[in-house]
Design a protein around this motif. Structure first.
Motif, PDB file in Angstrom:
ATOM      1  N   ALA A 246       0.829  -1.202   0.000  1.00 52.52           N
ATOM      2  CA  ALA A 246       0.000   0.000   0.000  1.00 52.52           C
ATOM      3  C   ALA A 246       0.867   1.256   0.000  1.00 52.52           C
ATOM      4  O   ALA A 246       0.555   2.241  -0.682  1.00 52.52           O
ATOM      5  CB  ALA A 246      -0.928   0.000   1.210  1.00 52.52           C
ATOM      6  N   LEU A 247       1.967   1.213   0.740  1.00 55.47           N
ATOM      7  CA  LEU A 247       2.883   2.350   0.735  1.00 55.47           C
ATOM      8  C   LEU A 247       3.623   2.445  -0.588  1.00 55.47           C
ATOM      9  O   LEU A 247       3.886   3.543  -1.092  1.00 55.47           O
ATOM     10  CB  LEU A 247       3.883   2.255   1.891  1.00 55.47           C
ATOM     11  N   ASP A 248       3.963   1.289  -1.165  1.00 52.47           N
ATOM     12  CA  ASP A 248       4.582   1.297  -2.497  1.00 52.47           C
ATOM     13  C   ASP A 248       3.695   2.044  -3.488  1.00 52.47           C
ATOM     14  O   ASP A 248       4.168   2.872  -4.282  1.00 52.47           O
ATOM     15  CB  ASP A 248       4.803  -0.131  -3.004  1.00 52.47           C
ATOM     16  N   ALA A 249       2.397   1.735  -3.440  1.00 43.47           N
ATOM     17  CA  ALA A 249       1.456   2.378  -4.359  1.00 43.47           C
ATOM     18  C   ALA A 249       1.350   3.877  -4.084  1.00 43.47           C
ATOM     19  O   ALA A 249       1.269   4.690  -5.007  1.00 43.47           O
ATOM     20  CB  ALA A 249       0.082   1.720  -4.236  1.00 43.47           C
ATOM     21  N   ARG A 250       1.357   4.238  -2.800  1.00 39.30           N
ATOM     22  CA  ARG A 250       1.271   5.658  -2.443  1.00 39.30           C
ATOM     23  C   ARG A 250       2.495   6.417  -2.959  1.00 39.30           C
ATOM     24  O   ARG A 250       2.370   7.495  -3.546  1.00 39.30           O
ATOM     25  CB  ARG A 250       1.154   5.806  -0.927  1.00 39.30           C
ATOM     26  N   PHE A 251       3.664   5.861  -2.754  1.00 36.57           N
ATOM     27  CA  PHE A 251       4.883   6.518  -3.224  1.00 36.57           C
ATOM     28  C   PHE A 251       4.954   6.550  -4.748  1.00 36.57           C
ATOM     29  O   PHE A 251       5.483   7.501  -5.338  1.00 36.57           O
ATOM     30  CB  PHE A 251       6.119   5.834  -2.654  1.00 36.57           C
TER      31      PHE A 251
END
Length: 268
Positions: A246-251
Motif C-alpha cells: 500500500a505504501l509502495d502504491a502511495r509513493f
C-alpha cells in the motif's frame, strides 16, 4: 537520568537539531561540549549558547576521521573531566536516484552517518563506563522506519544506525550504559534548506526546538526510542509492516513530483 550536572558531548552540535539539543540540555543544567567541522560555525554556536548564561565548550573535529574522534574524546576529558552522555547527531544526506549518486558520495554518507558513530561509541565506551550512569543517544531518522524513494543510501545508513543502537542497548544492559535511538521526521534545519518537497510529499517540517525538547525528555526518562511525527507517522510505520504494498502504491503516485523536489537535496 538526572540531566543536571551530566557531561554531554553532541556531534554536529553547531546547528540544527544538535544546536537546539545543546540549548535544551544546558537549560536543564548539563555541561555540554559541541562538535563541528567548521571552526567559525562551532565558535559562533558556542558563543551564542554562552551568551544565554551557560558554559559550553566547542571542539572542531571531523567525526569521520580517526584524528577527529580522538580530538572529541580528548576534548571531553579536558573540558568536562569525563563523559556521561554521547550524542551521535552529525550526519549528511544526498538525495537522488541510486545510479546518479557517485561512489565517493555514497562512501561519505556511510562514513559519516554509520561508521563514525559506531567507531566513536566504541572508543568512548571506557569513559562512559567510568560514569556508571551513562547514555549513548543515536540520532537516526524517520526514514530508518519507512524507506523513501530517492533516499536509498541515507535510509540504509540511518536504519543501520538504528539497529546498531538496538543491539548495543541489549549488549550493555545492566552495565551502566543505556542506549537511546531518536527518529526525527522532517525538521526545519539547514540540512533541509535545499529540499523543495512539502507536506503533500511527506515533508512537513517540525521546529528543531520541538525535536530537541522531545529528545531531551527521552534522555531524562531513559526511553528506548523517541519517534517524531505523531499519529500520522505511527500509522505509516504500522502500514509499512502490515501492508507495505500500500505504501509502495502511495509513493508510486508521488514519484515524479518527489524526485524533482528532492533533486537538489544535499547537505554533506
Amino acid at each position: 537520568m538526572q540531566i543536571n550536572g551530566k557531561r554531554i558531548v553532541i556531534t554536529g552540535g553547531s546547528s540544527g537539531i544538535g544546536y537546539a539539543l545543546a540549548r535544551s540540555l544546558l537549560a536543564r543544567g548539563a555541561h555540554v561540549l559541541i562538535v563541528g567541522r567548521d571552526a567559525d560555525k562551532a565558535a559562533q554556536a558556542a558563543r551564542r549558547l554562552s551568551d544565554e548564561g551557560r558554559t559550553v565548550h566547542a571542539v572542531v573535529a571531523d567525526v569521520a576521521t580517526d584524528a577527529g574522534r580522538a580530538a572529541i574524546l580528548a576534548g571531553a576529558r579536558h573540558h568536562l573531566g569525563g563523559l556521561d552522555v554521547l550524542v551521535n547527531n552529525a550526519g549528511g544526506v544526498r538525495a537522488g536516484r541510486l545510479e546518479t549518486i557517485d561512489a565517493d558520495t555514497i562512501r561519505q554518507m556511510i562514513d559519516v552517518n554509520l561508521l563514525a558513530p559506531i567507531l566513536l561509541t566504541r572508543q568512548a565506551l571506557p569513559m562512559l563506563r567510568e560514569s556508571g550512569d551513562a547514555v549513548v543517544l543515536n540520532v537516526a531518522s524517520a526514514i530508518a522506519l519507512v524507506g523513501m524513494p530517492f533516499y536509498t543510501i541515507y535510509a540504509a545508513t540511518k536504519a543501520g544506525l538504528a539497529r546498531f543502537s538496538e543491539a548495543l542497548r541489549r549488549e550493555l544492559k545492566h552495565e551502566g550504559v543505556h542506549v537511546i535511538t531518536a527518529y526525527p521526521g522532517g525538521t526545519d534545519t539547514p540540512m533541509m534548506r535545499n529540499n523543495r518537497a512539502g507536506p503533500d510529499l511527506g515533508f512537513s517540517l517540525e521546529p528543531a526546538t520541538d525535536v530537541a525538547e522531545a529528545i531531551a525528555d527521552g534522555l531524562a526518562t531513559e526511553a528506548f526510542e523517541v519517534i517524531r511525527g505523531g499519529p500520522a507517522r505511527t500509522e505509516m510505520v504500522a502500514l509499512n509492516r502490515t501492508d507495505p504494498g500500500a505504501l509502495d502504491a502511495r509513493f508510486a503516485g508521488l514519484k515524479a513530483a518527489l524526485e524533482e523536489a528532492v533533486s537538489d537535496h544535499s547537505a554533506m
